[in-house]
Design a protein around this motif. Structure first.
Motif, PDB file in Angstrom:
ATOM      1  N   UNK A   1       0.691  -1.386   0.136  1.00  0.00           N
ATOM      2  CA  UNK A   1       0.076   0.072   0.167  1.00  0.00           C
ATOM      3  C   UNK A   1       0.405   1.272  -0.205  1.00  0.00           C
ATOM      4  N   UNK A   2       0.798   2.338  -0.801  1.00  0.00           N
ATOM      5  CA  UNK A   2       1.664   3.024  -1.220  1.00  0.00           C
ATOM      6  C   UNK A   2       0.993   4.636   0.414  1.00  0.00           C
ATOM      7  N   UNK A   3       1.829   5.321   1.225  1.00  0.00           N
ATOM      8  CA  UNK A   3       2.034   5.668   1.610  1.00  0.00           C
ATOM      9  C   UNK A   3       0.604   7.271   1.851  1.00  0.00           C
ATOM     10  N   UNK A   4      -0.412   6.771   2.789  1.00  0.00           N
ATOM     11  CA  UNK A   4      -1.310   8.106   2.427  1.00  0.00           C
ATOM     12  C   UNK A   4      -0.927   9.434   1.942  1.00  0.00           C
ATOM     13  N   UNK A   5      -1.607  10.532   1.294  1.00  0.00           N
ATOM     14  CA  UNK A   5      -0.638  12.075   1.193  1.00  0.00           C
ATOM     15  C   UNK A   5      -0.895  12.847   2.911  1.00  0.00           C
ATOM     16  N   UNK A   6      -0.069  13.330   2.228  1.00  0.00           N
ATOM     17  CA  UNK A   6       0.553  14.376   3.168  1.00  0.00           C
ATOM     18  C   UNK A   6      -0.007  15.614   3.345  1.00  0.00           C
ATOM     19  N   UNK A   7      -0.132  16.843   4.058  1.00  0.00           N
ATOM     20  CA  UNK A   7      -0.105  18.536   3.578  1.00  0.00           C
ATOM     21  C   UNK A   7       1.294  18.273   3.824  1.00  0.00           C
ATOM     22  N   UNK A   8       1.831  19.673   2.992  1.00  0.00           N
ATOM     23  CA  UNK A   8       2.873  20.398   2.916  1.00  0.00           C
ATOM     24  C   UNK A   8       3.701  20.517   3.794  1.00  0.00           C
ATOM     25  N   UNK A   9       2.415  20.924   5.006  1.00  0.00           N
ATOM     26  CA  UNK A   9       4.529  20.838   6.775  1.00  0.00           C
ATOM     27  C   UNK A   9       4.616  18.746   6.589  1.00  0.00           C
TER      28      UNK A   9
ATOM     29  N   UNK B   1      -4.904  19.947  -0.113  1.00  0.00           N
ATOM     30  CA  UNK B   1      -5.234  18.979  -0.389  1.00  0.00           C
ATOM     31  C   UNK B   1      -5.895  18.574  -2.018  1.00  0.00           C
ATOM     32  N   UNK B   2      -7.386  19.145  -2.066  1.00  0.00           N
ATOM     33  CA  UNK B   2      -7.500  18.916  -3.273  1.00  0.00           C
ATOM     34  C   UNK B   2      -7.503  20.181  -4.347  1.00  0.00           C
ATOM     35  N   UNK B   3      -6.990  20.563  -4.517  1.00  0.00           N
ATOM     36  CA  UNK B   3      -5.601  21.296  -5.397  1.00  0.00           C
ATOM     37  C   UNK B   3      -4.724  20.058  -6.274  1.00  0.00           C
TER      38      UNK B   3
ATOM     39  N   UNK C   1     -12.477  10.110   1.895  1.00  0.00           N
ATOM     40  CA  UNK C   1     -12.093  10.240   0.901  1.00  0.00           C
ATOM     41  C   UNK C   1     -13.096  11.594   0.425  1.00  0.00           C
ATOM     42  N   UNK C   2     -14.241  11.005   0.116  1.00  0.00           N
ATOM     43  CA  UNK C   2     -15.827  12.072  -0.123  1.00  0.00           C
ATOM     44  C   UNK C   2     -15.223  13.494   0.452  1.00  0.00           C
ATOM     45  N   UNK C   3     -15.229  13.109   2.085  1.00  0.00           N
ATOM     46  CA  UNK C   3     -15.431  13.954   2.267  1.00  0.00           C
ATOM     47  C   UNK C   3     -14.028  15.200   2.747  1.00  0.00           C
ATOM     48  N   UNK C   4     -13.237  14.595   2.043  1.00  0.00           N
ATOM     49  CA  UNK C   4     -12.060  15.429   2.031  1.00  0.00           C
ATOM     50  C   UNK C   4     -11.997  16.018   0.225  1.00  0.00           C
ATOM     51  N   UNK C   5     -12.138  14.996  -0.254  1.00  0.00           N
ATOM     52  CA  UNK C   5     -11.826  15.410  -1.978  1.00  0.00           C
ATOM     53  C   UNK C   5     -13.152  16.074  -2.245  1.00  0.00           C
TER      54      UNK C   5
ATOM     55  N   UNK D   1      -4.184  17.056  -4.989  1.00  0.00           N
ATOM     56  CA  UNK D   1      -5.335  15.939  -5.843  1.00  0.00           C
ATOM     57  C   UNK D   1      -5.784  16.121  -6.940  1.00  0.00           C
ATOM     58  N   UNK D   2      -6.569  16.934  -7.613  1.00  0.00           N
ATOM     59  CA  UNK D   2      -6.750  17.711  -9.088  1.00  0.00           C
ATOM     60  C   UNK D   2      -5.149  17.295 -10.036  1.00  0.00           C
ATOM     61  N   UNK D   3      -4.483  17.500  -9.661  1.00  0.00           N
ATOM     62  CA  UNK D   3      -2.883  17.191 -10.242  1.00  0.00           C
ATOM     63  C   UNK D   3      -2.213  16.130 -10.668  1.00  0.00           C
ATOM     64  N   UNK D   4      -2.664  15.157  -9.115  1.00  0.00           N
ATOM     65  CA  UNK D   4      -2.447  14.212  -9.227  1.00  0.00           C
ATOM     66  C   UNK D   4      -3.693  12.961  -8.258  1.00  0.00           C
TER      67      UNK D   4
END
Length: 84
Positions: A1-9, A30-32, A53-57, A34-37
């Protein structure tokens, strides 16, 4: 499993992402990203589930990513109309 996405911090890899603790600015980041990747959405679903994922994105964006992921198997060099 790939690591979960992380904020810039910088966040420890073992630390869980808690949606309620994200600022509005972090959610937008996060949404920006995800739009790119779109892989970020897929990774998030694998780690935290589709509802998270639906709540975040947004539900619509997750559905769009699923539709696009389903198209990945098409061979655009093949035509169903037969030989020309």
């Amino acid at each position: 499993m790939l690591p979960a996405p992380r904020p810039a911090a910088d966040i420890d890899d073992d630390q869980e992402l808690v949606l309620e603790e994200l600022t509005q600015e972090q959610v937008l980041e996060w949404r920006n990203r995800a739009a790119a990747d779109h892989q970020l959405v897929v990774d998030h679903i694998h780690r935290y589930g589709k509802l998270s994922a639906q709540r975040l994105f947004t539900r619509a964006f997750v559905a769009q990513v699923h539709r696009l992921a389903g198209l990945g198997h098409l061979d655009l060099g093949y035509t169903t109309w037969g030989q020309a």
